[in-house]
Design a protein around this motif. Structure first.
Motif, PDB file in Angstrom:
ATOM      1  N   SER A 213      10.292  10.282  -9.164  1.00  0.00           N
ATOM      2  CA  SER A 213       9.012  11.130  -8.090  1.00  0.00           C
ATOM      3  C   SER A 213       9.735  10.833  -6.741  1.00  0.00           C
ATOM      4  CB  SER A 213       7.893  10.443  -8.460  1.00  0.00           C
ATOM      5  OG  SER A 213       7.712   9.201  -7.904  1.00  0.00           O
ATOM      6  N   TYR A 229       7.721   5.079   0.912  1.00  0.00           N
ATOM      7  CA  TYR A 229       7.098   5.473  -0.047  1.00  0.00           C
ATOM      8  C   TYR A 229       6.299   4.640  -1.153  1.00  0.00           C
ATOM      9  CZ  TYR A 229       6.915   8.436  -4.551  1.00  0.00           C
ATOM     10  OH  TYR A 229       6.682   9.259  -5.683  1.00  0.00           O
ATOM     11  N   ASP A 233       2.732   6.079   0.586  1.00  0.00           N
ATOM     12  CA  ASP A 233       2.407   7.549   0.090  1.00  0.00           C
ATOM     13  C   ASP A 233       1.219   7.757  -0.626  1.00  0.00           C
ATOM     14  OD1 ASP A 233       4.441   9.804  -0.709  1.00  0.00           O
ATOM     15  OD2 ASP A 233       2.829   9.610  -2.481  1.00  0.00           O
ATOM     16  N   ARG A 234       0.585   8.874  -0.275  1.00  0.00           N
ATOM     17  CA  ARG A 234      -0.640   9.104  -0.718  1.00  0.00           C
ATOM     18  C   ARG A 234      -0.896   9.448  -2.292  1.00  0.00           C
ATOM     19  NH1 ARG A 234      -3.254   9.841   4.953  1.00  0.00           N
ATOM     20  NH2 ARG A 234      -2.086   8.427   5.817  1.00  0.00           N
ATOM     21  N   GLN A 235       0.111  10.101  -2.738  1.00  0.00           N
ATOM     22  CA  GLN A 235       0.228  10.809  -4.240  1.00  0.00           C
ATOM     23  C   GLN A 235       0.814   9.758  -5.038  1.00  0.00           C
ATOM     24  OE1 GLN A 235       2.240  14.255  -3.275  1.00  0.00           O
ATOM     25  NE2 GLN A 235       0.281  15.082  -2.652  1.00  0.00           N
ATOM     26  N   PHE A 236       1.765   8.955  -5.033  1.00  0.00           N
ATOM     27  CA  PHE A 236       2.301   7.928  -5.900  1.00  0.00           C
ATOM     28  C   PHE A 236       1.307   7.039  -6.381  1.00  0.00           C
ATOM     29  CE2 PHE A 236       5.057   4.163  -7.119  1.00  0.00           C
ATOM     30  CZ  PHE A 236       5.465   4.948  -8.253  1.00  0.00           C
ATOM     31  N   PRO A 237       0.912   6.999  -7.896  1.00  0.00           N
ATOM     32  CA  PRO A 237      -0.123   6.269  -8.167  1.00  0.00           C
ATOM     33  C   PRO A 237       0.195   4.471  -8.105  1.00  0.00           C
ATOM     34  CG  PRO A 237       0.791   7.189  -9.783  1.00  0.00           C
ATOM     35  CD  PRO A 237       1.525   7.782  -8.630  1.00  0.00           C
ATOM     36  N   TYR A 242      -2.428   4.184  -2.355  1.00  0.00           N
ATOM     37  CA  TYR A 242      -2.819   4.631  -3.465  1.00  0.00           C
ATOM     38  C   TYR A 242      -3.840   3.856  -4.110  1.00  0.00           C
ATOM     39  CZ  TYR A 242      -3.712   7.908  -7.265  1.00  0.00           C
ATOM     40  OH  TYR A 242      -4.229   8.900  -8.343  1.00  0.00           O
ATOM     41  N   ASN A 245      -6.867   2.864  -1.977  1.00  0.00           N
ATOM     42  CA  ASN A 245      -7.890   3.933  -2.284  1.00  0.00           C
ATOM     43  C   ASN A 245      -8.788   3.848  -3.452  1.00  0.00           C
ATOM     44  OD1 ASN A 245      -8.730   5.869  -0.542  1.00  0.00           O
ATOM     45  ND2 ASN A 245      -6.651   6.991  -0.782  1.00  0.00           N
TER      46      ASN A 245
END
Lengths: 328, 475
Positions: A213, A229, A233-237, A242, A245
């Motif tokens: 990714s 990252y 990063d806001r999307q990488f689990p 992340y 959140n």
């Protein structure tokens, strides 16, 4: 939900996640050691340093950082409370306590994993030529466990407590594996940009399943971008942001509060999350990666403690007549 | 199979004394005859693996270290035909009905003592006769909600009651899980034979427990001593199957004579407790002040009518091994009926004639402590040494009220898989009874416990016994 049960589910989530991360770390480091030039092969001390168990390791093994010793210590050594054999046992122990609250299949997969690790441990598989097949099996079982949970557990408080534990642990683990980088490379500035350096960054990304990714997003291996990252990063689990959140969302789903905070745990996580939300990677390097991660782990511990105070703490059910005496 | 199966010295449930297979057992014999020995062993191995994965374990303590063991499940089912079961069903209904009236009487007017049916000393000297329960009226007037009587068959094949287990009998989870496993082992045979299902038990249990409260949707909890208790598997299993909350003493607290559990959202009231801890450990204020397992103030809440407890505290008095000897008379007294299932002949050491007989014949008798369980505190005369005989003579003489004696029974045998092949092994039978006042339900199935050692009569799991799935046929 009973406080005691919530506590067990939280730790069940944490221990399972820890075991899976350890299996992945060992796997990646093992593969890295095969790729490295013969004189640099045994790169195991940083991994031990990242787990935070260096003191125990040296107490048990001195400075014998050979492959077999390290793999044994991280995987099958029951004297190490964070070894996979120990965390799986603890996860199973927690699951056994709350067995009525988890799906039967989850319990059976975890139970079988527990017995599997015990069995292969007796065969001294860490001395075999390719011990990584065992790491694969361990990772596979835990992924199966996560899958069963994802598909079968109702999204009730129990689910949120387990998921919260899992993601607190994951954030902690990602921060620790980044810290390995500090232990390996930052001391030797000369190596930056060398093939060796790339091998290490590659390994780092792979150990948190971020290699593909990251490559898709940024292509080139750039230390600043990699750190960014894995932390922001806001999307990488598996990025720290992340995970935080998710932890925050779990807390709000439990308390059913929408904005701001309704208890100290929510306040602490909200603070930490927004700090990351409004940071960029230069803020991190200004502070120093190691110092930054150290502080971060400290904040995580405080959140964990606040969750305990809010949800898990049980009052002693002392004698009612004694209570009334002290009131009068 | 018949050729190597030596069953002549006992009542065997498969073969009669002429060596002919009994009618109801024929399909099973046929199945066993058609399975090679190594295939059977393989099925046995699969069974053990399934038990381990399911975590059907109990804890054994050795050198201070807890070891988890599985209760050996013999792969060959035990068959009971429909008409035999009808007798057991009716006999147990009768027995539990009478016992419930008996306990209620003991804690109120004690008519049965006044009428001279049972001596006052026998009742009052039972450690399970609890003074704090006198005059109490448990919800719906039920004392013994859940019980598991131990039955055995004598040399004629007649069923006899060996023990009434009224104090949280364990094993029902094994009954239910054994069935799941063995049904999958012999699916064809299971279908052909027409076996009554047992799967309704959890729903029946939950109905019973909820029925003890007047609330529309009462909060029910199973109270366990905790994970280190040998029956923990069962406690969590029952909570899971019924949907009740599984609680330990530390989760509960009493406030204003109401019982609450501590949840993540504060205190929540509990209305019904299926308690799996002994009477005297339930409340350190009312009973054993040392108990760490119980809940201080629980009995206060119970007396105030704010919590229902199953079984009711004080029920154990009817489960005392000396009181047991009077149960046939108890049935006659309250129901004016002869017992459908008889007791095993029992000598009460506190009666002078019986005492003399016991001391003179101790070599032939089984001597039991009146309030022990699990196969402890007993001596099997014919298997014991001279020293043990002397020791038990002394124990009995010193404290006659503490002992009873029974003739050594030749328990019935059933075909069982052993290392060398299929061989007869002794079994007992523990059916489970649910009493909700209006109706007494006997689950059509049982935990059969089997003594795995050749010739052994001790079936307790703590003493090397195993279990069998028990198929009660429709016909």
């Amino acid at each position: 939900m009973l406080s005691r049960v919530a506590d067990c589910l939280f730790w069940l989530g944490r221990y399972v996640e820890r075991a899976e991360n350890y299996a992945r770390f060992i796997d990646v480091n093992y593969n890295l050691s095969i790729d490295l030039p013969p004189d640099l092969r045994e790169q195991w001390p940083p991994l031990i340093a990242a787990t935070g168990d260096m003191e125990l390791f040296e107490e048990l093994n001195g400075t014998d950082y050979s492959r077999n010793t390290v793999i044994f210590f991280l995987t099958f050594d029951e004297r190490n409370p964070n070894a996979i054999i120990s965390t799986v046992r603890l996860a199973r122990e927690n699951a056994r306590i709350v067995r009525e609250s988890i799906p039967r299949e989850s319990w059976e997969v975890l139970n079988e994993l527990h017995y599997y690790i015990r069995d292969v441990s007796k065969e001294r598989v860490w001395e075999s030529e390719n011990p990584m097949q065992y790491m694969m099996r361990i990772k596979g079982s835990i992924q199966q466990l996560n899958g069963i949970g994802y598909d079968n557990i109702p999204r009730n408080h129990g689910w949120y407590f387990a998921k919260m534990g899992q993601h607190l642990e994951r954030a902690d683990m990602t921060s620790r594996i980044l810290d390995v980088k500090y232990h390996i490379l930052l001391p030797s500035v000369d190596e930056i940009g060398s093939p060796l350096d790339y091998l290490h960054w590659n390994a780092l990304l792979k150990s948190v399943s971020a290699y593909n990714s990251y490559r898709q997003l940024h292509h080139a291996l750039d230390p600043l971008r990699i750190v960014s990252y894995l932390i922001l990063d806001r999307q990488f689990p598996r990025s720290i942001f992340y995970c935080l959140n998710i932890v925050e969302k779990c807390l709000h789903d439990i308390s059913e509060s929408k904005h701001g905070y309704s208890n100290q745990a929510e306040k602490a996580i909200g603070n930490l999350r927004s700090k990351l939300e409004f940071a960029d990677v230069s803020d991190i390097f200004d502070e120093g990666l190691h110092e930054y991660l150290d502080k971060f782990q400290d904040s995580l511990n405080k959140i964990s403690e606040a969750v305990y105070q809010q949800y898990f703490k049980i009052e002693p059910n002392t004698m009612p007549d004694i209570q009334s005496q002290s009131q009068s | 199979m018949r050729s190597e199966y030596d069953s002549f010295s006992h009542f065997d449930e498969m073969f009669d004394s002429e060596g002919n297979c009994r009618e109801a057992q024929k399909p099973l014999l046929n199945q066993l005859d058609n399975l090679p020995f190594d295939k059977l062993q393989q099925l046995q191995h699969t069974t053990e693996k399934a038990q381990l994965s399911m975590g059907m374990t109990f804890n054994v303590y050795k050198d201070n270290e807890g070891i988890e063991r599985i209760l050996h499940l013999d792969v060959i089912p035990r068959i009971i035909n429909g008409s035999e079961w009808k007798t057991i069903d009716q006999g147990l209904q009768q027995r539990i009905r009478a016992i419930d009236l008996f306990i209620d009487d003991l804690y109120h007017d004690q008519k049965i003592i006044k009428d001279g049916i049972i001596p006052k000393e026998v009742v009052y000297s039972s450690k399970d006769f609890l003074a704090p329960c006198k005059g109490l009226n448990p919800p719906k007037g039920i004392w013994s909600h859940i019980s598991g009587c131990d039955l055995v068959r004598n040399e004629k094949g007649e069923y006899l009651v060996l023990e009434d287990n009224l104090r949280c009998p364990s094993g029902v989870s094994y009954l239910l899980e054994n069935r799941e496993i063995i049904k999958q082992t012999f699916p064809g045979l299971f279908m052909d034979m027409g076996v009554q299902p047992v799967s309704e038990y959890p729903a029946m249990l939950m109905d019973l427990l909820q029925g003890l409260s007047n609330k529309e949707n009462p909060q029910v909890a199973v109270l366990t001593p905790g994970i280190y208790n040998s029956a923990y598997f069962e406690h969590s299993y029952l909570a899971q199957q019924t949907g009740a909350e599984l609680v330990a003493g530390q989760d509960l607290m009493v406030k204003d004579k109401k019982v609450y559990m501590q949840t993540t959202t504060g205190l929540k009231q509990v209305d019904v407790i299926y308690r799996r801890i002994d009477d005297t450990f339930m409340d350190p204020l009312a009973f054993n002040p040392q108990s760490m397992l119980g809940v201080p103030g629980l009995m206060e809440a119970y007396r105030a009518g704010n919590i229902a407890l199953a079984n009711a505290p004080g029920t154990g008095v009817a489960d005392d091994k000396a009181v047991y000897a009077y149960i046939p008379r108890v049935i006659k007294y309250y129901l004016d009926q002869d017992p459908i299932i008889n007791n095993v002949k029992t000598y009460l050491c506190n009666e002078p004639d019986d005492l003399k007989y016991v001391l003179d014949n101790i070599e032939d008798l089984v001597v039991k402590e009146t309030n022990a369980a699990g196969g402890y505190g007993m001596m099997i005369g014919p298997k014991a040494t001279k020293e043990e005989h002397a020791k038990f003579r002394r124990l009995v003489k010193d404290n006659p009220r503490n002992y009873i004696a029974q003739p050594t029974l030749s328990l019935s045998t059933v075909p069982t898989l052993t290392e060398k092949g299929i061989a007869p092994r002794h079994v007992d039978l523990r059916p489970y009874v649910l009493n909700n006042g209006d109706k007494i339900n006997v689950v059509p199935g049982a935990l059969s416990r089997v003594a795995l050692v050749e010739g052994s009569l001790v079936v307790n799991s703590s003493q090397g016994g195993g279990s069998k799935d028990t198929w009660v046929l429709y016909k």
